[in-house]
Design a protein around this motif. Structure first.
Motif, mmCIF file in Angstrom:
data_model
loop_
_atom_site.group_PDB
_atom_site.id
_atom_site.type_symbol
_atom_site.label_atom_id
_atom_site.label_comp_id
_atom_site.label_asym_id
_atom_site.label_seq_id
_atom_site.Cartn_x
_atom_site.Cartn_y
_atom_site.Cartn_z
ATOM 1 N N THR A 108 -4.551 5.553 -0.103
ATOM 2 C CA THR A 108 -5.482 5.439 1.005
ATOM 3 C C THR A 108 -6.238 6.813 2.215
ATOM 4 O O THR A 108 -7.250 7.085 2.259
ATOM 5 C CB THR A 108 -5.311 4.127 2.203
ATOM 6 O OG1 THR A 108 -4.228 3.582 1.617
ATOM 7 C CG2 THR A 108 -6.479 3.701 2.816
ATOM 8 N N VAL A 159 -2.092 -0.843 2.484
ATOM 9 C CA VAL A 159 -2.580 0.702 2.373
ATOM 10 C C VAL A 159 -1.126 1.830 2.539
ATOM 11 O O VAL A 159 0.402 1.375 2.804
ATOM 12 C CB VAL A 159 -2.556 0.839 4.397
ATOM 13 C CG1 VAL A 159 -3.069 2.345 4.426
ATOM 14 C CG2 VAL A 159 -3.653 -0.133 4.672
ATOM 15 N N ARG A 187 -10.267 -3.744 2.301
ATOM 16 C CA ARG A 187 -9.735 -2.835 2.262
ATOM 17 C C ARG A 187 -7.939 -3.398 3.713
ATOM 18 O O ARG A 187 -7.019 -3.323 3.948
ATOM 19 C CB ARG A 187 -9.936 -1.852 3.062
ATOM 20 C CG ARG A 187 -11.040 -1.249 2.031
ATOM 21 C CD ARG A 187 -10.890 0.484 3.309
ATOM 22 N NE ARG A 187 -11.420 0.725 4.136
ATOM 23 C CZ ARG A 187 -13.252 0.431 4.426
ATOM 24 N NH1 ARG A 187 -13.891 1.042 3.198
ATOM 25 N NH2 ARG A 187 -13.011 0.571 5.816
ATOM 26 N N GLY A 212 1.557 -2.088 3.861
ATOM 27 C CA GLY A 212 1.624 -1.183 3.843
ATOM 28 C C GLY A 212 2.810 -0.075 3.991
ATOM 29 O O GLY A 212 4.035 -0.051 4.727
ATOM 30 N N ALA A 259 -9.278 1.935 6.098
ATOM 31 C CA ALA A 259 -7.952 1.242 5.943
ATOM 32 C C ALA A 259 -8.518 -0.036 6.309
ATOM 33 O O ALA A 259 -8.429 -1.057 6.049
ATOM 34 C CB ALA A 259 -6.003 1.470 5.696
#
Length: 237
Positions: free
Chosen positions: A149, A11, A6, A132, A232
């Motif tokens: 996420t 994200v 992750r 992200g 995350a």
């Protein structure tokens, strides 16, 4: 996906909620803290509305709006430290916050063709966000990023939201008559956004509800940042 995986995956943090719930301020702060990009999708709908008004398109005519919505070039900058919004190369970050745009944006946002076009742009912004993105709006978790996420639905009492919006406008030097009118418009916009047929304002089934009525800004930011870090595998920058 484990924590290590992750940590290397882009994200997507989807933050939804009604007007005045603090979405923009909170989302931008969370993005800055975690080193993520920031996307104010409401600004994109306001930019579209501003263009329609500037080009004398009847925003109450859904068909006319649908025909015209492919014309403007809308570019949303995603730097949390200084987000930008341009239409056909013109900076419209100021004009889109005016009362005329505020009064008409719900009508424009309800047109399916407008939403289809801007959702495509919003997803494009997420695709190029290297680390992200934190995206805020009204249908981020339900429509735009259903596999986000982290999903958060921010809310607050109508009174708290009206008071916050009034304080924000006073800080910008807006006159009291305009502040009163815009604060009264919150309920109307909530009703319009929640009842529209296409992508209504709604809490995603898997979103975390955060009521900010009695929380400080810092408490809200801390809570959401911690949630993102946990899910995350991110850490603050």
């Amino acid at each position: 996906m484990d924590t290590a995986d992750r940590a290397h995956a882009p994200v997507v943090v989807a933050i939804d909620g009604p007007s005045g719930s603090g979405k923009s301020t909170v989302s931008r702060a969370v993005a800055a803290r975690l080193g993520l990009s920031f996307l104010d999708t409401g600004a994109m709908y306001r930019a579209m509305t501003w263009w329609m008004l500037a080009n004398e398109v009847d925003v109450e005519d859904a068909e006319a709006v649908a025909v015209a919505c492919g014309k403007p070039v809308i570019v949303s900058g995603t730097d949390a430290d200084g987000p930008t919004i341009t239409v056909d190369g013109q900076d419209v970050s100021g004009p889109i916050r005016g009362p005329e745009v505020t009064a008409k944006v719900s009508a424009v946002a309800a047109v399916p063709s407008v939403r289809a076009r801007l959702v495509e742009l919003q997803r494009g912004c997420a695709e190029v966000a290297e680390r992200g993105i934190v995206a805020e709006g009204r249908d981020m978790g339900t429509v735009v990023f259903p596999d986000a996420t982290v999903k958060v639905f921010l809310t607050a009492s109508e009174r708290a939201r009206a008071e916050r919006r009034a304080a924000e406008l006073r800080a910008k030097g807006v006159d009291e008559a305009t502040i009163t009118a815009m604060a009264a418009d919150l309920a109307r916009r909530d009703a319009a956004d929640s009842s529209r047929e296409t992508a209504p304002l709604a809490q995603a089934a898997d979103a975390v509800l955060v009521d900010t009525s009695d929380l400080t800004l810092e408490q809200v930011i801390d809570r959401i940042a911690a949630l993102v870090e946990e899910r995350a595998g991110l850490s603050s920058v």
